[in-house]
Write a protein that holds these residues in place. Structure first.
Motif, PDB file in Angstrom:
ATOM      1  N   CYS A 214       0.803  -1.244   0.000  1.00 13.91           N
ATOM      2  CA  CYS A 214       0.000   0.000   0.000  1.00 13.91           C
ATOM      3  C   CYS A 214       0.829   1.283   0.000  1.00 13.91           C
ATOM      4  O   CYS A 214       0.766   2.051  -0.952  1.00 13.91           O
ATOM      5  CB  CYS A 214      -0.948   0.003   1.187  1.00 13.91           C
ATOM      6  N   ASP A 215       1.572   1.535   1.077  1.00 19.05           N
ATOM      7  CA  ASP A 215       2.215   2.855   1.218  1.00 19.05           C
ATOM      8  C   ASP A 215       3.596   2.781   1.853  1.00 19.05           C
ATOM      9  O   ASP A 215       3.878   1.887   2.664  1.00 19.05           O
ATOM     10  CB  ASP A 215       1.333   3.773   2.082  1.00 19.05           C
ATOM     11  N   HIS A 216       4.415   3.752   1.469  1.00 24.10           N
ATOM     12  CA  HIS A 216       5.752   3.917   2.061  1.00 24.10           C
ATOM     13  C   HIS A 216       6.006   5.434   2.112  1.00 24.10           C
ATOM     14  O   HIS A 216       6.796   5.979   1.345  1.00 24.10           O
ATOM     15  CB  HIS A 216       6.786   3.216   1.176  1.00 24.10           C
ATOM     16  N   PRO A 217       5.277   6.126   3.044  1.00 28.49           N
ATOM     17  CA  PRO A 217       5.316   7.590   3.019  1.00 28.49           C
ATOM     18  C   PRO A 217       6.684   8.212   3.218  1.00 28.49           C
ATOM     19  O   PRO A 217       7.004   9.214   2.561  1.00 28.49           O
ATOM     20  CB  PRO A 217       4.350   7.991   4.136  1.00 28.49           C
ATOM     21  N   SER A 218       7.536   7.644   4.087  1.00 21.83           N
ATOM     22  CA  SER A 218       8.847   8.291   4.305  1.00 21.83           C
ATOM     23  C   SER A 218       9.740   8.122   3.080  1.00 21.83           C
ATOM     24  O   SER A 218      10.525   9.015   2.747  1.00 21.83           O
ATOM     25  CB  SER A 218       9.522   7.762   5.576  1.00 21.83           C
ATOM     26  N   GLN A 219       9.609   6.988   2.356  1.00 24.75           N
ATOM     27  CA  GLN A 219      10.370   6.808   1.125  1.00 24.75           C
ATOM     28  C   GLN A 219       9.909   7.822   0.074  1.00 24.75           C
ATOM     29  O   GLN A 219      10.722   8.460  -0.591  1.00 24.75           O
ATOM     30  CB  GLN A 219      10.184   5.379   0.581  1.00 24.75           C
ATOM     31  N   SER A 220       8.605   7.983  -0.019  1.00 20.28           N
ATOM     32  CA  SER A 220       8.066   8.908  -1.006  1.00 20.28           C
ATOM     33  C   SER A 220       8.520  10.341  -0.705  1.00 20.28           C
ATOM     34  O   SER A 220       8.911  11.084  -1.613  1.00 20.28           O
ATOM     35  CB  SER A 220       6.538   8.811  -1.000  1.00 20.28           C
ATOM     36  N   LEU A 221       8.519  10.708   0.575  1.00 14.57           N
ATOM     37  CA  LEU A 221       8.957  12.061   0.937  1.00 14.57           C
ATOM     38  C   LEU A 221      10.434  12.274   0.631  1.00 14.57           C
ATOM     39  O   LEU A 221      10.834  13.349   0.182  1.00 14.57           O
ATOM     40  CB  LEU A 221       8.672  12.316   2.425  1.00 14.57           C
ATOM     41  N   LEU A 222      11.251  11.237   0.829  1.00 18.00           N
ATOM     42  CA  LEU A 222      12.684  11.415   0.513  1.00 18.00           C
ATOM     43  C   LEU A 222      12.888  11.462  -0.999  1.00 18.00           C
ATOM     44  O   LEU A 222      13.778  12.167  -1.496  1.00 18.00           O
ATOM     45  CB  LEU A 222      13.549  10.345   1.192  1.00 18.00           C
ATOM     46  N   ASP A 223      12.044  10.746  -1.735  1.00 19.11           N
ATOM     47  CA  ASP A 223      12.102  10.848  -3.198  1.00 19.11           C
ATOM     48  C   ASP A 223      11.742  12.267  -3.635  1.00 19.11           C
ATOM     49  O   ASP A 223      12.407  12.856  -4.493  1.00 19.11           O
ATOM     50  CB  ASP A 223      11.128   9.846  -3.843  1.00 19.11           C
ATOM     51  N   LEU A 224      10.691  12.819  -3.007  1.00 18.69           N
ATOM     52  CA  LEU A 224      10.269  14.183  -3.350  1.00 18.69           C
ATOM     53  C   LEU A 224      11.370  15.188  -3.000  1.00 18.69           C
ATOM     54  O   LEU A 224      11.646  16.116  -3.763  1.00 18.69           O
ATOM     55  CB  LEU A 224       8.979  14.547  -2.617  1.00 18.69           C
ATOM     56  N   TYR A 225      11.979  15.008  -1.847  1.00 19.28           N
ATOM     57  CA  TYR A 225      13.064  15.919  -1.428  1.00 19.28           C
ATOM     58  C   TYR A 225      14.208  15.871  -2.445  1.00 19.28           C
ATOM     59  O   TYR A 225      14.762  16.917  -2.829  1.00 19.28           O
ATOM     60  CB  TYR A 225      13.536  15.518  -0.024  1.00 19.28           C
ATOM     61  N   THR A 226      14.532  14.669  -2.910  1.00 23.06           N
ATOM     62  CA  THR A 226      15.624  14.504  -3.887  1.00 23.06           C
ATOM     63  C   THR A 226      15.268  15.196  -5.209  1.00 23.06           C
ATOM     64  O   THR A 226      16.103  15.895  -5.801  1.00 23.06           O
ATOM     65  CB  THR A 226      15.891  12.993  -4.100  1.00 23.06           C
ATOM     66  N   ILE A 227      14.036  15.007  -5.657  1.00 22.80           N
ATOM     67  CA  ILE A 227      13.595  15.628  -6.921  1.00 22.80           C
ATOM     68  C   ILE A 227      13.595  17.155  -6.776  1.00 22.80           C
ATOM     69  O   ILE A 227      14.065  17.879  -7.653  1.00 22.80           O
ATOM     70  CB  ILE A 227      12.189  15.095  -7.314  1.00 22.80           C
ATOM     71  N   TYR A 228      13.087  17.639  -5.648  1.00 21.60           N
ATOM     72  CA  TYR A 228      12.987  19.088  -5.444  1.00 21.60           C
ATOM     73  C   TYR A 228      14.373  19.733  -5.374  1.00 21.60           C
ATOM     74  O   TYR A 228      14.597  20.821  -5.910  1.00 21.60           O
ATOM     75  CB  TYR A 228      12.193  19.370  -4.169  1.00 21.60           C
ATOM     76  N   LYS A 229      15.313  19.046  -4.732  1.00 24.60           N
ATOM     77  CA  LYS A 229      16.671  19.592  -4.643  1.00 24.60           C
ATOM     78  C   LYS A 229      17.299  19.719  -6.040  1.00 24.60           C
ATOM     79  O   LYS A 229      18.040  20.654  -6.311  1.00 24.60           O
ATOM     80  CB  LYS A 229      17.557  18.677  -3.774  1.00 24.60           C
ATOM     81  N   HIS A 230      16.966  18.782  -6.922  1.00 19.78           N
ATOM     82  CA  HIS A 230      17.573  18.805  -8.253  1.00 19.78           C
ATOM     83  C   HIS A 230      16.863  19.791  -9.197  1.00 19.78           C
ATOM     84  O   HIS A 230      17.526  20.569  -9.882  1.00 19.78           O
ATOM     85  CB  HIS A 230      17.547  17.398  -8.859  1.00 19.78           C
ATOM     86  N   PHE A 231      15.523  19.748  -9.230  1.00 24.15           N
ATOM     87  CA  PHE A 231      14.780  20.533 -10.234  1.00 24.15           C
ATOM     88  C   PHE A 231      14.241  21.858  -9.683  1.00 24.15           C
ATOM     89  O   PHE A 231      13.770  22.695 -10.445  1.00 24.15           O
ATOM     90  CB  PHE A 231      13.619  19.708 -10.809  1.00 24.15           C
ATOM     91  N   LYS A 232      14.231  22.045  -8.358  1.00 25.54           N
ATOM     92  CA  LYS A 232      13.723  23.252  -7.679  1.00 25.54           C
ATOM     93  C   LYS A 232      12.226  23.468  -7.903  1.00 25.54           C
ATOM     94  O   LYS A 232      11.698  24.552  -7.643  1.00 25.54           O
ATOM     95  CB  LYS A 232      14.476  24.533  -8.122  1.00 25.54           C
ATOM     96  N   THR A 233      11.541  22.488  -8.442  1.00 22.05           N
ATOM     97  CA  THR A 233      10.092  22.537  -8.649  1.00 22.05           C
ATOM     98  C   THR A 233       9.592  21.116  -8.840  1.00 22.05           C
ATOM     99  O   THR A 233      10.388  20.206  -9.110  1.00 22.05           O
ATOM    100  CB  THR A 233       9.737  23.383  -9.894  1.00 22.05           C
ATOM    101  N   PHE A 234       8.268  20.938  -8.694  1.00 22.46           N
ATOM    102  CA  PHE A 234       7.644  19.660  -9.082  1.00 22.46           C
ATOM    103  C   PHE A 234       6.820  19.846 -10.350  1.00 22.46           C
ATOM    104  O   PHE A 234       6.560  18.904 -11.071  1.00 22.46           O
ATOM    105  CB  PHE A 234       6.714  19.157  -7.960  1.00 22.46           C
TER     106      PHE A 234
END
Ligand code: CP
Length: 296
Positions: free
Chosen positions: A126-146
């Motif tokens: 079903c869910d892995h919220p902390s993994q998803s948040l770290l994925d989002l943090y990684t994407i945001y650090k690289h692209f500065k936007t979603f």
């Protein structure tokens, strides 16, 4: 159930996701080191884990929290104690929060009698919220936007809690999500894209391992054929867009979904994801243990 529990990302507002990302940056800068030195948190992993379990423990140590690490094999579970009674026991120790991973989908629905925050470290498929948040943090650090960032999640989508949490929140954040890989793993949770088309068009290629432990029978038998059709090798990496990145929640299987030389290539963020996992988990714990907080 305590209002500060983090069970999935469905009920979090976008502003709360961005708050966690901003908090993770502060954690990375060392702003919250040792702030919770009077707290105890219990880590209960009923399923194997390296990254999630030990990065939660690292996050706890950095925040000054004293961790208790549960060992199922030497616990009274072996004497027939129930899941609920085990968790209630740790609450009775007056721990401030409990981190739980289980192979049972939505295990937390059994825990309505627990009053301290529960942080979901992965439930079934079903869910892995902390993994998803770290994925989002990684994407945001690289692209500065979603906004408008295109991602293809490739592989065993059907058995992946990472894919399921990510697809939902990434769409809500304005990203364009696609899935790719063998048809037997396509659960139609997003639009399908051919893998080689994804290679040339996506900003993010997120690979997943084949999750054999969740298969009822061996669904993929020919690893070489899988690697040829859906494995990321340098030949494919060289066709990716200039600013694109490669992600993988790990553990990864070298020579199956990813070639040995791609794991640490220039585009790969895999070990940065693991590093970011500590900061995002510090942010999650900071919020869960904060006294005067608004609800999640
Ligand atoms: N990504 C992830 O959840 O890894 P672990 O199973 O090692 O925690």
């Amino acid at each position: 159930m305590n209002k500060k529990s983090l069970l999935n990302l469905t009920n979090l507002e976008i502003s709360e996701i961005m708050e966690l990302i901003n908090l993770a940056k502060k954690c990375e800068d060392g702003d919250f080191n040792n702030i919770y030195n009077n707290k105890i948190v219990a880590n209960l992993f009923f399923e194997p884990s390296t990254r999630t379990q030990y990065s939660f423990e690292t996050a706890e140590l950095k925040l000054g929290i004293k961790p208790i690490n549960f060992n199922q094999e030497t616990s009274s579970i072996k004497k027939g104690e129930s899941f609920y009674d085990t968790i209630k026991t740790f609450e009775s120790f007056q721990t401030s929060a409990i981190i739980i991973r289980s192979n049972i989908d939505k295990y937390y629905e059994q825990l309505n009698g627990i009053n301290i925050p529960i942080i979901n470290a992965g439930d079934g498929v079903c869910d892995h919220p902390s993994q998803s948040l770290l994925d989002l943090y990684t994407i945001y650090k690289h692209f500065k936007t979603f906004n408008g960032i295109k991602i293809a999640i490739v592989g065993d989508i059907k058995h992946s809690r990472v894919a399921h949490t990510n697809i939902d929140i990434m769409n809500r954040l304005g990203m364009e999500t696609y899935i790719s890989g063998p048809e037997i793993f396509n659960d139609h949770t997003s639009k399908y894209i051919d893998f080689d088309q994804a290679i040339t068009e996506m900003d993010v290629i997120m690979l997943l391992r084949i999750q054999h432990e969740r298969h009822q029978f061996k669904e993929i038998t020919n690893i070489n054929e899988y690697h040829e059709k859906f494995g990321l090798d340098m030949k494919r990496v060289n066709k990716m867009k200039r600013n694109s990145i490669i992600m993988h929640p790990a553990p990864f299987n070298r020579g199956v979904e990813i070639s040995d030389d791609v794991v640490e290539c220039e585009k790969s963020k895999i070990f940065q994801q693991i590093e970011n996992g500590v900061f995002i988990r510090m942010a999650i714990l900071y919020k869960a243990l904060e006294k005067e907080v608004k609800q999640w």
